[in-house]
Design a protein around this motif. Sequence first.
Motif, mmCIF file in Angstrom:
data_model
loop_
_atom_site.group_PDB
_atom_site.id
_atom_site.type_symbol
_atom_site.label_atom_id
_atom_site.label_comp_id
_atom_site.label_asym_id
_atom_site.label_seq_id
_atom_site.Cartn_x
_atom_site.Cartn_y
_atom_site.Cartn_z
ATOM 1 N N CYS A 189 -6.152 9.392 2.735
ATOM 2 C CA CYS A 189 -6.188 7.928 2.805
ATOM 3 C C CYS A 189 -6.496 7.466 4.224
ATOM 4 C CB CYS A 189 -4.852 7.346 2.346
ATOM 5 S SG CYS A 189 -4.862 5.542 2.255
ATOM 6 N N HIS A 205 -0.054 2.537 6.915
ATOM 7 C CA HIS A 205 1.175 2.885 6.203
ATOM 8 C C HIS A 205 2.407 2.585 7.047
ATOM 9 C CE1 HIS A 205 -2.148 5.405 4.776
ATOM 10 N NE2 HIS A 205 -1.627 5.161 3.587
ATOM 11 N N GLY A 234 -5.968 4.251 5.141
ATOM 12 C CA GLY A 234 -5.312 2.951 5.259
ATOM 13 C C GLY A 234 -4.171 2.904 6.250
ATOM 14 N N HIS A 280 1.346 4.378 -2.908
ATOM 15 C CA HIS A 280 1.361 5.848 -2.767
ATOM 16 C C HIS A 280 2.593 6.418 -3.487
ATOM 17 C CE1 HIS A 280 -1.441 7.106 0.684
ATOM 18 N NE2 HIS A 280 -1.665 5.811 0.569
ATOM 19 N N HIS A 313 0.820 -1.212 0.000
ATOM 20 C CA HIS A 313 0.000 0.000 0.000
ATOM 21 C C HIS A 313 0.855 1.264 0.000
ATOM 22 C CE1 HIS A 313 -3.466 2.507 0.784
ATOM 23 N NE2 HIS A 313 -2.793 3.072 1.777
HETATM 24 ZN ZN LIG Z 1 -2.811 4.969 2.019
#
Ligand SMILES: [Zn+2]
Length: 375
Positions: free
Chosen positions: A198, A202, A200, A106, A102
């Motif tokens: 985002c 990281h 998510g 980016h 992920h």
């Molecule tokens: Zn992300």
Amino acid sequence: MRLYQEDSYATRFQARVVRAWSDEQGHHVVLSETLFYPESGGQPADTGVLRGGFGEVRVLHVYEEAKAFGDVVHRLSAPIPEGVEVEGEIDWNRRFRHMQRHTAQHILSQALLRAGGYHTIAVSLDSPVSTVDLEEEVEEAKLQEAEALANFAVYADYPIEAFWVSEEELARYPLRRPPKVQGQVRLVRIGDFDLAACGGTHLRTSAQAGPIKVLKWERYKGGSRVYFMAGWEALEDYHAKHALLSRLALSFSTSPLELEKPVRRLQEEVYTLKGENLELKEALVEALLPRALEERVLLVPAPVLGDLAKRLLSWSEKTFLLLSPEGRFAALGPGRQEVLERFKALGAKGGGKEVVQGSLPKEKVAAALDPSLVS
Ligand SMILES: [Zn+2]
């Protein structure tokens, strides 16, 4: 609370079961808080376990009940009661790989934007080979440039941080792409290299995402789809490919990067041999044809059995039987089914229409070479 947004490196947490239910999909719980990342934004869900007075159950899948900010639902291997306290633990090996994919995405999306002005419109991180879909068709040279740029960003070891801003403040931040959510927006900054909205998980620094390897690209829905690997998975891929190339190089007594030469030579040789083989077969069929027409039961080499049968078919309407020393046979003409039945009694297998073909046990060949079969 989504604990994974506070600390993406934490692996254990305590929580209470807020809701629990079972349906045809399985057993589900919503927890007071969770470290389990629900599948979204192209990143797969975490898996792991929940422990408590009930023992240990596996977390098989995690998803959002409603898109963006809905409850995080955990699908379990067995039911657990509402209200109990649990300790959760995520599968860290799996999560770390997801964070590498992920975070690399980016970095690569920003590198693609810088190198070629390419805009990411969708991503898939479901397997070690991840994809980025771009609005534009890419140029090979720009893609190589983007890969180099992405790895420079890896080696620059940029710190990565996530923070929340209000919708009104957003205008002050030069985002790579406009956010999909409204209200408070979570931004993720990779040094001064990339800034994107985002939700998510990281890595702490860009260095942990490397290496980033672009594998290939193809035209896709008017734009393009770029395939890449990152982190441990890129290293594993390199390991597997290096091992394979080394084995092949050894068998050709050369080095991995010199392999093309002997392989090309081998292809050329095969091509030449195929041509020669074809000529020899044709010549052999022509040479055998007169004897076959005269004797009608003939022992011939297996590679020409089929071709010779076809030639006989165009020359005569009588019954013929061709046998190879190994037991392969072809029969044609009005008596062919009778031959097949006789051979089946000897243990043969086979079938066919105009030409019946099959094979006979080798030790029966001598007995099968019987001229009375075609008379
Ligand atoms: Zn992300």
